[in-house]
Every structure is written in structure tokens, then in C-alpha cells.
Design a protein around this motif. Structure first.
Motif, mmCIF file in Angstrom:
data_model
loop_
_atom_site.group_PDB
_atom_site.id
_atom_site.type_symbol
_atom_site.label_atom_id
_atom_site.label_comp_id
_atom_site.label_asym_id
_atom_site.label_seq_id
_atom_site.Cartn_x
_atom_site.Cartn_y
_atom_site.Cartn_z
ATOM 1 N N GLY A 38 3.777 1.786 -0.354
ATOM 2 C CA GLY A 38 2.470 1.875 0.067
ATOM 3 C C GLY A 38 2.043 2.071 1.330
ATOM 4 N N ASP A 39 2.348 3.208 1.080
ATOM 5 C CA ASP A 39 1.016 4.693 1.790
ATOM 6 C C ASP A 39 0.384 5.617 1.556
ATOM 7 N N TYR A 40 0.609 5.593 -0.039
ATOM 8 C CA TYR A 40 0.529 6.453 -1.014
ATOM 9 C C TYR A 40 -0.684 6.090 -1.389
ATOM 10 N N PRO A 41 -1.867 6.213 -1.624
ATOM 11 C CA PRO A 41 -3.048 5.552 -2.579
ATOM 12 C C PRO A 41 -2.939 6.007 -3.976
ATOM 13 N N LYS A 42 -2.812 7.193 -4.179
ATOM 14 C CA LYS A 42 -2.718 7.550 -5.696
ATOM 15 C C LYS A 42 -1.854 7.271 -6.576
ATOM 16 N N PHE A 43 -1.127 6.576 -6.080
ATOM 17 C CA PHE A 43 -0.306 5.341 -6.887
ATOM 18 C C PHE A 43 -1.318 4.547 -8.079
ATOM 19 N N PHE A 44 -1.856 4.165 -6.881
ATOM 20 C CA PHE A 44 -3.231 3.401 -7.840
ATOM 21 C C PHE A 44 -3.983 3.459 -9.090
ATOM 22 N N LYS A 45 -3.906 5.196 -9.008
ATOM 23 C CA LYS A 45 -4.793 6.100 -10.200
ATOM 24 C C LYS A 45 -3.803 6.392 -11.220
ATOM 25 N N MET A 46 -2.699 6.397 -11.222
ATOM 26 C CA MET A 46 -1.479 6.910 -11.862
ATOM 27 C C MET A 46 -1.109 5.604 -13.389
ATOM 28 N N ASP A 47 -0.866 6.482 -14.277
ATOM 29 C CA ASP A 47 -0.559 5.649 -15.468
ATOM 30 C C ASP A 47 1.134 4.337 -15.238
ATOM 31 N N SER A 48 1.328 3.911 -16.319
ATOM 32 C CA SER A 48 1.996 2.909 -15.941
ATOM 33 C C SER A 48 3.326 3.690 -15.977
#
Length: 178
Positions: A38-48
Motif C-alpha cells: 500500500g505504500d509504493y505508488p509505482k505498483f499501479f504502473k507495473m504490468d501484471s
């Protein structure tokens, strides 16, 4: 050489997540992120594929001290490499509007998942990604064991991480030591 020992194990599939044989969540990959990272905004830019490996690493490494993590290695395996993202990227260059997506391009290499994990957890040891026909944990353990001989990591995050679609994925990851 000593036989490697599994220190911890995480299995993530569409059915949820287990850690060391205990169910820890029924959620999908994004729900697991919100619950355990929950504290790593780059997560949502990653591929699956990266998201799947990233969450598995979060669960496995959260209780490992930073000094031990620095000296760790990451050796992952799957069947499809980055095929899902490769296909998505291909659509951006074959479309009549021809607009290659740099955001997708970076994920057209399967080993980016090892890099994302290494960056997040400040792991400075070996990182490798292999493609196999099927999960073969005997071979996976053999390859990981050889890393203990050549680079002397404190521990190795290893295992299978493969993503085909939202209803067909598997991360079966382990922390091993000697």
C-alpha cells in the motif's frame, strides 16, 4: 555443498494467498497490495507479472532485516516470460495510429520483475529470470543452489511467477538459505 532450506514460502493464485501453508488473504493481486504493501505508488504502473512477483516478495521479505536483504539474490522462473505485456505492446505498434507505448515497453522483458523487487527491497545481489516449460522445483532449487556457490548471497528469493490473465496466474515463491 549444503542442501538449501526453505525459510518461508508464499503461494498466490486467483484463489488467494498462502504464506507458509496458512491462508492470509482471499483477495486478488491489487487487494493483496492494499492489504500488505500500500505504500509504493509505482505498483499501479507495473504490468501484471511484476505486480504478482512484487506482492509475493512483499510477503516474503517484510520480516527480513535490511542488511540481510542487501546481500540477497533473486532468481525467478516462468513459462511465458513477459508474453502478456509483449502482446499488449505489439498492439500499440500495429495499430493504425502507431503509438508505441514506453510505459509498456519497459515491461517487455520478464526480468524487470526481479529489478522491481530489488529496487523496492534494496537487494544488491544477483538477479536472474529463467523461462522453463513447466514448474520444476527440483531444477529451480538446483539453479538457486548454484548461486550460493558462485556469489554467496545471504538468502535467495526464488520460485515460479507466471501471469496469463486475471484468472490464470501463479506465484510459488520461497526464501531459501544454506
Amino acid at each position: 555443498m549444503k542442501t538449501p532450506k526453505t525459510q518461508a514460502r508464499v503461494v498466490i493464485s486467483p484463489a488467494g494467498a498462502e504464506q507458509n501453508g496458512t491462508r492470509v488473504s482471499e483477495g486478488n493481486i491489487s487487494a493483496l497490495y492494499r492489504e500488505f504493501a500500500g505504500d509504493y505508488p509505482k505498483f499501479f504502473k507495473m504490468d501484471s507479472l511484476c505486480k504478482l512477483g512484487f506482492i509475493g516478495a512483499e510477503l516474503l521479505l517484510r520480516d527480513i532485516d535490511p542488511v540481510t536483504r542487501e546481500e540477497a539474490a533473486i532468481i525467478l522462473f516462468n513459462r511465458n516470460g513477459s508474453l502478456v505485456t509483449d502482446r499488449n505492446y505489439s498492439r500499440t505498434i500495429t495499430d493504425d495510429n502507431y503509438f508505441p507505448s514506453p510505459a509498456l515497453f519497459v515491461y517487455t522483458l520478464a526480468n524487470i520483475v526481479t529489478g522491481e523487487i530489488a529496487i523496492r527491497h534494496k537487494i544488491y545481489g544477483e538477479t536472474s529470470f529463467y523461462v522453463l516449460d513447466e514448474p520444476d522445483f527440483g531444477l529451480i532449487e538446483q539453479i538457486a543452489s548454484e548461486a550460493f556457490l558462485t556469489s554467496s548471497p545471504s538468502l535467495i528469493l526464488t520460485g515460479w511467477v507466471d501471469y496469463n490473465n486475471d484468472s490464470d496466474y501463479l506465484a510459488d515463491l520461497r526464501l531459501i538459505t544454506v
